[in-house]
Write a protein that holds these residues in place. Structure first.
Motif, PDB file in Angstrom:
ATOM      1  N   ILE A 168       9.433 -16.470  10.831  1.00 51.14           N
ATOM      2  CA  ILE A 168       9.666 -16.598   9.393  1.00 51.14           C
ATOM      3  C   ILE A 168      10.955 -17.386   9.210  1.00 51.14           C
ATOM      4  O   ILE A 168      12.019 -16.958   9.663  1.00 51.14           O
ATOM      5  N   ILE A 169      10.850 -18.549   8.575  1.00 49.28           N
ATOM      6  CA  ILE A 169      12.024 -19.403   8.364  1.00 49.28           C
ATOM      7  C   ILE A 169      12.395 -19.361   6.883  1.00 49.28           C
ATOM      8  O   ILE A 169      11.569 -19.647   6.015  1.00 49.28           O
ATOM      9  N   THR A 170      13.634 -19.007   6.620  1.00 45.71           N
ATOM     10  CA  THR A 170      14.136 -18.949   5.248  1.00 45.71           C
ATOM     11  C   THR A 170      15.332 -19.879   5.122  1.00 45.71           C
ATOM     12  O   THR A 170      16.298 -19.755   5.874  1.00 45.71           O
ATOM     13  N   VAL A 171      15.260 -20.839   4.203  1.00 46.83           N
ATOM     14  CA  VAL A 171      16.394 -21.735   3.966  1.00 46.83           C
ATOM     15  C   VAL A 171      17.008 -21.413   2.612  1.00 46.83           C
ATOM     16  O   VAL A 171      16.323 -20.982   1.688  1.00 46.83           O
TER      17      VAL A 171
ATOM     18  N   LYS B 255      15.569 -27.918  10.902  1.00 45.69           N
ATOM     19  CA  LYS B 255      16.484 -27.183  11.779  1.00 45.69           C
ATOM     20  C   LYS B 255      15.881 -25.828  12.156  1.00 45.69           C
ATOM     21  O   LYS B 255      15.975 -25.389  13.311  1.00 45.69           O
ATOM     22  N   GLY B 256      15.261 -25.180  11.174  1.00 50.85           N
ATOM     23  CA  GLY B 256      14.612 -23.905  11.442  1.00 50.85           C
ATOM     24  C   GLY B 256      13.469 -24.048  12.433  1.00 50.85           C
ATOM     25  O   GLY B 256      13.284 -23.206  13.324  1.00 50.85           O
ATOM     26  N   LEU B 257      12.693 -25.130  12.306  1.00 49.63           N
ATOM     27  CA  LEU B 257      11.577 -25.372  13.221  1.00 49.63           C
ATOM     28  C   LEU B 257      12.065 -25.556  14.652  1.00 49.63           C
ATOM     29  O   LEU B 257      11.429 -25.085  15.608  1.00 49.63           O
ATOM     30  N   LYS B 258      13.185 -26.241  14.827  1.00 51.74           N
ATOM     31  CA  LYS B 258      13.724 -26.458  16.167  1.00 51.74           C
ATOM     32  C   LYS B 258      14.177 -25.144  16.805  1.00 51.74           C
ATOM     33  O   LYS B 258      14.186 -25.013  18.035  1.00 51.74           O
ATOM     34  N   MET B 259      14.533 -24.171  15.979  1.00 47.50           N
ATOM     35  CA  MET B 259      14.988 -22.876  16.480  1.00 47.50           C
ATOM     36  C   MET B 259      13.832 -21.902  16.710  1.00 47.50           C
ATOM     37  O   MET B 259      13.987 -20.891  17.396  1.00 47.50           O
ATOM     38  N   ALA B 260      12.679 -22.203  16.133  1.00 52.08           N
ATOM     39  CA  ALA B 260      11.557 -21.260  16.154  1.00 52.08           C
ATOM     40  C   ALA B 260      10.924 -21.141  17.534  1.00 52.08           C
ATOM     41  O   ALA B 260      10.837 -22.106  18.279  1.00 52.08           O
ATOM     42  N   ALA B 261      10.451 -19.920  17.836  1.00 56.52           N
ATOM     43  CA  ALA B 261       9.790 -19.658  19.117  1.00 56.52           C
ATOM     44  C   ALA B 261       8.461 -18.930  18.932  1.00 56.52           C
ATOM     45  O   ALA B 261       7.844 -18.521  19.917  1.00 56.52           O
ATOM     46  N   GLY B 262       8.029 -18.750  17.694  1.00 59.78           N
ATOM     47  CA  GLY B 262       6.775 -18.050  17.442  1.00 59.78           C
ATOM     48  C   GLY B 262       5.561 -18.945  17.635  1.00 59.78           C
ATOM     49  O   GLY B 262       5.673 -20.165  17.630  1.00 59.78           O
TER      50      GLY B 262
ATOM     51  N   VAL C 109       4.378 -20.492  12.398  1.00 65.28           N
ATOM     52  CA  VAL C 109       5.587 -20.653  11.588  1.00 65.28           C
ATOM     53  C   VAL C 109       5.246 -20.468  10.122  1.00 65.28           C
ATOM     54  O   VAL C 109       4.209 -20.938   9.634  1.00 65.28           O
ATOM     55  N   TYR C 110       6.142 -19.792   9.423  1.00 68.23           N
ATOM     56  CA  TYR C 110       5.954 -19.513   7.990  1.00 68.23           C
ATOM     57  C   TYR C 110       7.263 -19.753   7.258  1.00 68.23           C
ATOM     58  O   TYR C 110       8.322 -19.275   7.678  1.00 68.23           O
ATOM     59  N   MET C 111       7.202 -20.500   6.162  1.00 71.29           N
ATOM     60  CA  MET C 111       8.385 -20.793   5.348  1.00 71.29           C
ATOM     61  C   MET C 111       8.416 -19.887   4.116  1.00 71.29           C
ATOM     62  O   MET C 111       7.510 -19.948   3.276  1.00 71.29           O
ATOM     63  N   LEU C 112       9.429 -19.048   4.030  1.00 75.15           N
ATOM     64  CA  LEU C 112       9.634 -18.203   2.851  1.00 75.15           C
ATOM     65  C   LEU C 112      11.062 -18.438   2.384  1.00 75.15           C
ATOM     66  O   LEU C 112      12.009 -17.847   2.897  1.00 75.15           O
ATOM     67  N   ASN C 113      11.201 -19.329   1.419  1.00 73.34           N
ATOM     68  CA  ASN C 113      12.539 -19.753   1.025  1.00 73.34           C
ATOM     69  C   ASN C 113      13.207 -18.780   0.061  1.00 73.34           C
ATOM     70  O   ASN C 113      12.552 -17.941  -0.563  1.00 73.34           O
ATOM     71  N   ALA C 114      14.514 -18.902  -0.051  1.00 76.53           N
ATOM     72  CA  ALA C 114      15.281 -18.016  -0.920  1.00 76.53           C
ATOM     73  C   ALA C 114      14.733 -18.066  -2.342  1.00 76.53           C
ATOM     74  O   ALA C 114      14.532 -19.140  -2.909  1.00 76.53           O
TER      75      ALA C 114
ATOM     76  N   ASP D  36       8.360  -6.362  16.901  1.00 74.83           N
ATOM     77  CA  ASP D  36       8.460  -7.166  18.117  1.00 74.83           C
ATOM     78  C   ASP D  36       7.595  -8.422  18.072  1.00 74.83           C
ATOM     79  O   ASP D  36       7.636  -9.262  18.970  1.00 74.83           O
ATOM     80  N   LYS D  37       6.804  -8.578  16.995  1.00 74.74           N
ATOM     81  CA  LYS D  37       5.942  -9.748  16.847  1.00 74.74           C
ATOM     82  C   LYS D  37       6.538 -10.801  15.919  1.00 74.74           C
ATOM     83  O   LYS D  37       5.974 -11.877  15.751  1.00 74.74           O
ATOM     84  N   VAL D  38       7.664 -10.465  15.306  1.00 74.82           N
ATOM     85  CA  VAL D  38       8.227 -11.325  14.256  1.00 74.82           C
ATOM     86  C   VAL D  38       9.677 -11.687  14.568  1.00 74.82           C
ATOM     87  O   VAL D  38      10.438 -10.869  15.092  1.00 74.82           O
ATOM     88  N   GLU D  39      10.042 -12.927  14.240  1.00 74.29           N
ATOM     89  CA  GLU D  39      11.448 -13.319  14.277  1.00 74.29           C
ATOM     90  C   GLU D  39      11.808 -13.933  12.935  1.00 74.29           C
ATOM     91  O   GLU D  39      10.960 -14.527  12.266  1.00 74.29           O
ATOM     92  N   LEU D  40      13.061 -13.763  12.533  1.00 74.96           N
ATOM     93  CA  LEU D  40      13.554 -14.352  11.287  1.00 74.96           C
ATOM     94  C   LEU D  40      14.596 -15.399  11.616  1.00 74.96           C
ATOM     95  O   LEU D  40      15.538 -15.139  12.371  1.00 74.96           O
ATOM     96  N   ILE D  41      14.421 -16.565  11.052  1.00 74.93           N
ATOM     97  CA  ILE D  41      15.386 -17.651  11.218  1.00 74.93           C
ATOM     98  C   ILE D  41      15.918 -18.010   9.843  1.00 74.93           C
ATOM     99  O   ILE D  41      15.164 -18.397   8.951  1.00 74.93           O
ATOM    100  N   LEU D  42      17.209 -17.873   9.662  1.00 72.76           N
ATOM    101  CA  LEU D  42      17.852 -18.117   8.367  1.00 72.76           C
ATOM    102  C   LEU D  42      18.729 -19.348   8.483  1.00 72.76           C
ATOM    103  O   LEU D  42      19.646 -19.394   9.318  1.00 72.76           O
ATOM    104  N   VAL D  43      18.444 -20.353   7.665  1.00 71.28           N
ATOM    105  CA  VAL D  43      19.208 -21.605   7.695  1.00 71.28           C
ATOM    106  C   VAL D  43      19.880 -21.800   6.347  1.00 71.28           C
ATOM    107  O   VAL D  43      19.227 -22.008   5.322  1.00 71.28           O
TER     108      VAL D  43
END
Length: 276
Positions: A9-12, A86-93, A96-101, A37-44
């Motif tokens: 989950i990428i949130t910018v 930037k979030g995509l480069k950090m993602a390892a899932g 990928v899902y974009m849920l913005n602020a 354990d199936k989810v990661e959050l990436i905050l940019v």
């Protein structure tokens, strides 16, 4: 070997202290011990100058305590799609899902059900339904047939899940408003498999820049992308429809919000009756 997460989950965000709090609260509400354990959050963050960073760090500490993998980055960027890249480069899932602020999961959405669906599907792109909402207007957005991508974005970016390996080219930064449509069109003409997850996924704010202040520019970018991928065709009637659509948006952009959404709603009712 570390097993891949099912979903990144990428949130910018940028200068949106209240909005980021609501978005991260929504993420917290969806995470149970059986799926953390199936989810990661990436905050940019784009190096916010208000209390966004402090609020986000406080909220992510709660997520970490729950066992969620969290990565946080705060630095200047050149816009929302640069932050997403930037979030995509950090993602390892795997997905990928974009849920913005400012955007949240729909109250009826169940992340566990979605993760089960993603684990079983043979699709490359999974898209769901969306509640579009403003102070004056609200509607359920149920996507049409996939081939309608030729006409425009058939689903909301906040309700689509895409395999990470298909996003290695990331978002094209030459598009300021519709790089998400460019990505989806690229996948569509590339023959990737799209599958509809027929559940409400997110609540999308119509107060955003592309939905309101940049209505005309968004339409123009969409048209250029359709031409880029030969989705548009060269028929005179198509070009006439584009010109009429442009005039309509120029008019809608300058009238009050309440009246604008009433007119949009009325036009959709008329079109449905005509179609059926």
């Amino acid at each position: 070997e570390i097993e891949l997460k099912t979903l990144s989950i990428i949130t910018v965000c940028l200068n949106c202290e209240f909005e980021i709090k609501e978005t991260l609260k929504s993420v917290c509400s969806q995470l149970s011990s059986e799926i953390v354990d199936k989810v990661e959050l990436i905050l940019v963050d784009g190096q916010s100058m208000d209390g966004t960073v402090e609020t986000a760090k406080k909220m992510t500490e709660k997520l970490k305590y729950m066992g969620v993998s969290v990565e946080f980055l705060s630095e200047p960027d050149s816009g929302i799609y640069d932050a997403m890249n930037k979030g995509l480069k950090m993602a390892a899932g795997k997905w990928v899902y974009m849920l913005n602020a400012g955007d949240i999961f729909h109250p009826d959405f169940c992340l566990k059900e979605l993760l089960d669906f993603l684990d079983k599907t043979l699709a490359d792109v999974v898209y769901g339904n969306t509640l579009r909402k403003s102070l004056a207007y609200e509607e359920e957005w149920i996507p049409g047939p996939v081939y309608m991508i030729k006409r425009g974005m058939i689903f909301c970016h906040q309700s689509v899940f895409i395999k990470r390996t298909l996003q290695e080219n990331h978002y094209d930064l030459s598009y300021k408003l519709c790089a998400d449509y460019d990505l989806v069109s690229r996948l569509y003409v590339g023959g990737k498999k799209f599958v509809h997850f027929n559940e409400m996924v997110s609540v999308y704010s119509l107060e955003g820049i592309t939905a309101k202040a940049k209505m005309v520019e968004t339409y123009q970018e969409t048209y250029s992308i359709r031409k880029k991928y030969y989705l548009e065709g060269n028929r005179l009637s198509i070009k006439m429809i584009y010109v009429l659509g442009l005039k309509k948006r120029q008019f809608l952009q300058v009238i009050p919000d309440g009246l604008r959404w009433k007119l949009v709603k009325m036009s959709r009712v008329v079109l449905r009756k005509k179609h059926y």
